[in-house]
Design an enzyme around this catalytic site. Structure first.
Site, short mmCIF file in Angstrom:
data_model
loop_
_atom_site.label_atom_id
_atom_site.label_comp_id
_atom_site.label_asym_id
_atom_site.label_seq_id
_atom_site.Cartn_x
_atom_site.Cartn_y
_atom_site.Cartn_z
N HIS A 140 -17.44 10.95 -27.71
CA HIS A 140 -18.42 9.96 -27.72
C HIS A 140 -17.93 8.66 -27.68
O HIS A 140 -18.77 7.78 -28.40
CB HIS A 140 -19.43 10.21 -29.06
CG HIS A 140 -19.34 11.52 -29.54
ND1 HIS A 140 -18.60 12.08 -30.32
CD2 HIS A 140 -20.38 12.50 -29.27
CE1 HIS A 140 -18.81 13.27 -30.54
NE2 HIS A 140 -20.14 13.47 -29.76
N HIS A 152 -3.71 8.64 13.30
CA HIS A 152 -3.21 9.42 14.64
C HIS A 152 -1.76 9.07 14.67
O HIS A 152 -1.29 10.29 15.32
CB HIS A 152 -3.89 8.31 15.81
CG HIS A 152 -3.39 8.95 17.08
ND1 HIS A 152 -4.10 10.13 17.65
CD2 HIS A 152 -2.31 8.43 17.95
CE1 HIS A 152 -3.51 10.34 18.78
NE2 HIS A 152 -2.51 9.57 18.87
N GLY A 153 -1.08 8.14 14.34
CA GLY A 153 0.22 8.28 14.59
C GLY A 153 0.84 9.70 13.39
O GLY A 153 1.68 10.38 13.86
N GLY A 189 -0.78 12.13 12.44
CA GLY A 189 -0.99 13.35 12.98
C GLY A 189 -0.34 13.90 14.00
O GLY A 189 0.07 14.84 14.21
N SER A 237 -7.15 15.35 17.63
CA SER A 237 -5.86 15.29 18.47
C SER A 237 -5.15 16.39 18.34
O SER A 237 -4.20 16.91 19.44
CB SER A 237 -5.28 13.81 18.22
OG SER A 237 -4.69 13.99 17.21
N GLY A 256 -12.61 18.76 24.94
CA GLY A 256 -12.76 17.59 24.26
C GLY A 256 -14.08 16.89 24.77
O GLY A 256 -14.56 16.07 24.09
N ARG A 312 -12.65 -4.04 12.93
CA ARG A 312 -12.76 -3.26 11.94
C ARG A 312 -14.01 -2.46 11.76
O ARG A 312 -14.21 -1.88 10.52
CB ARG A 312 -12.14 -3.93 10.80
CG ARG A 312 -10.74 -4.26 10.84
CD ARG A 312 -10.14 -4.66 9.61
NE ARG A 312 -10.28 -3.76 8.59
CZ ARG A 312 -9.18 -3.01 8.23
NH1 ARG A 312 -8.20 -2.75 8.97
NH2 ARG A 312 -9.36 -2.11 7.08
N GLY A 338 -5.07 7.96 21.51
CA GLY A 338 -4.41 9.16 22.06
C GLY A 338 -3.86 8.91 23.65
O GLY A 338 -2.93 9.66 23.76
#
Lengths: 571, 571
Positions: free
Chosen positions: A217, A395-396, A398, A439, A480, A537, A552
């Site tokens: 509490h 991405h890099g 992955g 990807s 894709g 962005r 990609g």
């Protein structure tokens, strides 16, 4: 908590009303509380628990077979009244007397205590068991000054099971006191909670800090520190509840509890760290609980509760229970540490190549994957930076993860003497499985499509490589669904494959054709880079979407460039 | 969410590892997912569900008897890989084919879709049922474009129950499609969620606003509005999911779902509002669920899901289930609306006074309570303001509520002809029960102690009143444990009673003694006011504490002052 709920009073009474409606298969409404929908056996000891609201599923979630017979609920963080406790006690009494369970708070002690006096005066044998599990609230030599916190769940569960098993009132009281004596909790808060309708939190914890030993509490904790990593938080919780470990204790019930706003998945991360400590110390867990069982409105934090089990406590902890907060069949077996759990797996077996040529072809595929992996590690950070401009920046990572897994998978298969098709399949599966994201799926499928043109008998020919790339590209386009210009892998893949298709094998080597194709792929990738730079962005995120703009095309061009080194070896 | 968890990747894989450890009585670990610890019958249809992590207990919590056979988990908000789906499908297959269930997201469609192709190519009959319950994600004429959200729980539960009952693959597929066709969801977010380790939320909702129709990964909603009251939020959710109600539909499964950071008690408040709408429209609920079942990390929001039940769907919805997310015995009966639930109550009976004098004495007590109530309503706001300086500001409210309840309780008893003791008891119980807080308990006990000096035969004498006040004061000192000077009720009560004790009944009327005592009580209360003014805003809060400084002395003095008007009537 401030947003959708009105006044404090309404919050507690409306909440209880809804609770009694939702769980009407288990509970029956009574003013200021709940009874079991199906009362326990006549003559049984009645287990009556309760306390303030704002801690859901503590306390009303505890009613049902194997748990409490009745619960009495007060306002938010406020004790129920003497009258409510006494009335519900009278209604719930089955002839075997009443054992009351509640946390050691002044208001509860007063109201339950006087209600118990009244019930006794009416001839109902009434006992009180107060929980005192919070080690932060007072030193170990004054346990009677400690508060009851999440330990309530374990103590009251054992109390309820004992009463349902037919223990008489002395025995229920005794086993409940023992359960409480064996139980310790310690809590950490990362942020405070706000009362419904209140503009401010009752207390706050400074950004980046954590408060140790805080009550449920907003009672003051014992110290504040910088937020630590999960392993350190786990070690802190562990050490605090273990400090009073009886020398012979080996088996325990455990509750890792969320304070309200803590996600169960966060508790899971912490659990991993805790679990290895239990294993390290040779302790055996029985039916652990992880979740938000004793909350403080929207407080962000957690607590660890342990109960040292003897045979009797363990029997009642394992007993079946069917309440809104906890529904479990009878639990059997000891908990195996995660490190020793048997993980279901398919057997892995690589067909050996039928010829030495084919085995060499397998080795060649493995080398190709090693080259891809090396180039992806080299460019990982750069690809991540470009991806972060328009995408989620992974991405890099992955690509590096996928290529590394593919290289390992291919190496293992090749080292077992597998042919080109088997090695390529191993690479495809490893890439697809480990890379993650779209990807990863596309690369895995592309390699897999390529592998279907191969076999485990032949050497690798330039023609097969050319056909393989065409087939792989077709598969990528098929699944894709991106077109050139969509700023995906296809922007480089399509011109690359066109170049291979246009090449005249009779007039130039595969190495020459490959290099031209690589140049075309890089041209295709330029557009992506330019797009990313323009886009800025305005991110999209994580809705499992396919083909959102990523680098990609660039990673593809770099990958194909790396493979050029192998082309001279092909016939 | 940013605080205690490391990288995104670890969060999902470590979380799954912990999940598989914690629930090892129900599930068995497999890489990227979980299988049932006890596989279902050989030849049964395998129900395989899955999707991204970050939605716990969706999806891994769905594995177990009566629910899914296996689950495949991806990274946070990311689909699992083709390889993971196919591998877990192979491991979970029991010979009856596989029905896959997942939400309608591009990544899941890709990965589960290709995995299904692979399994089919290996001779395993594999079907796909995609959930599309989110009405906000696309218009009703393109249901195939809608996302699957919290409807997953109901659709997959029905799917799992059908497969466990022995339905063949065509039948499981058909009933699952029907369940999805009958299911609609709509969500509202009050605030966004942050990925583990991320410094910022994926999306935010402006303070005081709510986003309608938001998805479970931060997909854009359809509009934003000012936050409304619970009744309006309920009406909005209700109207959205009801818009596509089939004309004959009368019975339904309902899930009121929390998005992660929403407290279950908040959902209860909302449920009250929803439940009356179902009742108004003559709809029958079957085994409703309220809780956080499909979350988005620490998103603050909720969604409403309904599934129109026909006999077949209802049978499977009611079937027993034992999974980490949902454990229920077979559910029987229709849900009775809250307004018609039978509330457990003790019969109320007031003894009639034995004499006319005694009945008049009862009336006099009732008048006294009415005076107390009136004066407490008059001073409620002032008392609240003073209390807010050092306490939680609810003293005026509590006193007004208690005195009002006491006045009503006393009036009812007196009107039934009860004597002084019975009327005073009714007042004591009502005050103690309704006022809340320590002051409520003290006043209730004080009146109760007073009542023990009374009887139902006699008229009320000045001597009895004096003795009653002394007894009441003793009881307050006994249970409240406060001393004069502690800035509580006792600061006024003690001098008040001393004055009564010092009075010489033979020399002055009770009215005169009473007035002197009231003056002393006011003097005692002055110190509290002064203290409150000095103390400023250093608040204590809600830890069930007793006797923290409040304007109890002042409210007591005012109450006694109000009663002076009655003293002339006493002999």
């Amino acid at each position: 908590m401030v947003d959708i709920c009105g006044e404090e009073d309404d919050f507690a009474t409306h909440g209880l009303r809804a609770f009694n409606h939702i769980f009407q298969d288990i509970v029956r409404p009574v003013r200021s509380g709940a009874l079991r929908a199906q009362p326990g056996k006549e003559g049984k000891v009645t287990v009556l628990v309760g306390g303030g609201s704002g801690h859901y599923p503590t306390f009303c979630g505890f009613v049902g077979p194997g748990f409490a017979d009745a619960v009495v609920m007060g306002g938010i963080f406020a004790s129920p009244s003497i009258q409510a406790v006494a009335t519900i006690g009278r209604l719930a009494h089955r002839g075997g007397g009443i054992v009351m369970g509640f946390g050691n708070y002044a208001g509860d002690n007063l109201n339950f205590g006087i209600a118990a006096e009244r019930l006794r005066a009416e001839g109902i044998d009434t006992r009180i068991v107060v929980t005192t599990d919070d080690v932060a609230s007072a030193p170990s030599d004054t346990p009677e000054r400690r508060r009851g916190v999440a330990g309530d769940i374990i103590v009251f569960k054992i109390m309820g099971a004992a009463a349902d098993e037919g223990y008489d009132i002395d025995a229920v009281e005794a086993v409940s006191r023992k359960a409480n004596d064996h139980t310790r909790s310690f809590g950490i808060a990362f942020d405070g909670c706000a009362l419904p309708g209140a503009p401010e939190k009752i207390f706050t914890v400074a950004e980046g800090r954590m408060a140790l030993g805080l009550g449920i509490h907003g009672e003051p904790g014992i110290e504040e520190r910088d937020i630590a990593a999960p392993a350190e938080i786990a070690a802190e919780l562990y050490q605090r509840v273990m400090a009073e470990r009886p020398p012979e204790a080996r088996r325990l019930a455990v509750l890792l509890n969320g304070a309200g706003a803590t996600a169960t998945e966060e508790l899971f991360v912490l659990w991993n760290e805790l679990e290895v400590l239990f294993e390290r110390d040779g302790l055996t867990l029985v039916a652990p609980l992880v979740g938000s069982y004793a909350t403080s409105l929207d407080m962000y934090g957690c607590s660890l509760t342990i109960t040292w089990l003897d045979q009797e406590l363990e029997r009642f902890w394992r007993a079946p229970v069917n309440s809104p907060a906890l529904c479990r069949h009878a639990v059997e077996g000891d908990w195996v540490p995660a490190s020793r759990q048997s993980v279901a797996e398919l057997p892995v077996h690589y067909e050996r190549a039928e010829t030495a040529d084919a085995a060499r072809a397998g080795q060649c595929i493995a080398r190709a994957m090693a080259l891809l992996s090396r180039t992806m590690q080299e460019h990982e950070a750069m690809l991540g930076r470009i991806d972060a401009i328009a995408g989620d920046g992974d991405h890099g990572q992955g690509m590096a993860r996928g290529a590394r897994a593919a290289a390992r998978g291919a190496r293992r298969a090749a080292d077992e003497g597998a042919g080109a098709r088997t090695v390529m399949e191993a690479a495809a599966d490893a890439w697809g499985d480990r890379a993650g994201g779209t990807s990863g799926a596309l690369w895995g499928e592309a390699l897999f499509a390529f592998s279907t043109l191969l076999d485990d008998r032949s050497s690798l020919s330039a023609a097969t490589v050319r056909q393989g790339m065409i087939k792989a590209a077709r598969r990528v386009r098929q699944i894709g669904k991106a077109e050139p210009g969509d700023k995906t892998l296809v922007d480089a893949l399509a011109p690359f494959v066109s170049a291979l298709e246009e090449a005249r094998p009779e007039a130039e080597t595969i190495a020459a054709s490959w290099n031209k194709a690589v140049a075309r792929a890089h041209e295709g990738a330029e557009a992506t880079k330019a797009f990313a730079a323009r886009r800025g962005r305005a991110k999209t995120h994580g809705n499992h979407s396919l083909g959102h703009p990523d680098p990609g095309a660039l990673s593809f061009a770099l990958a194909m460039e790396a493979l050029a080194a192998l082309m001279d070896d092909l016939a």
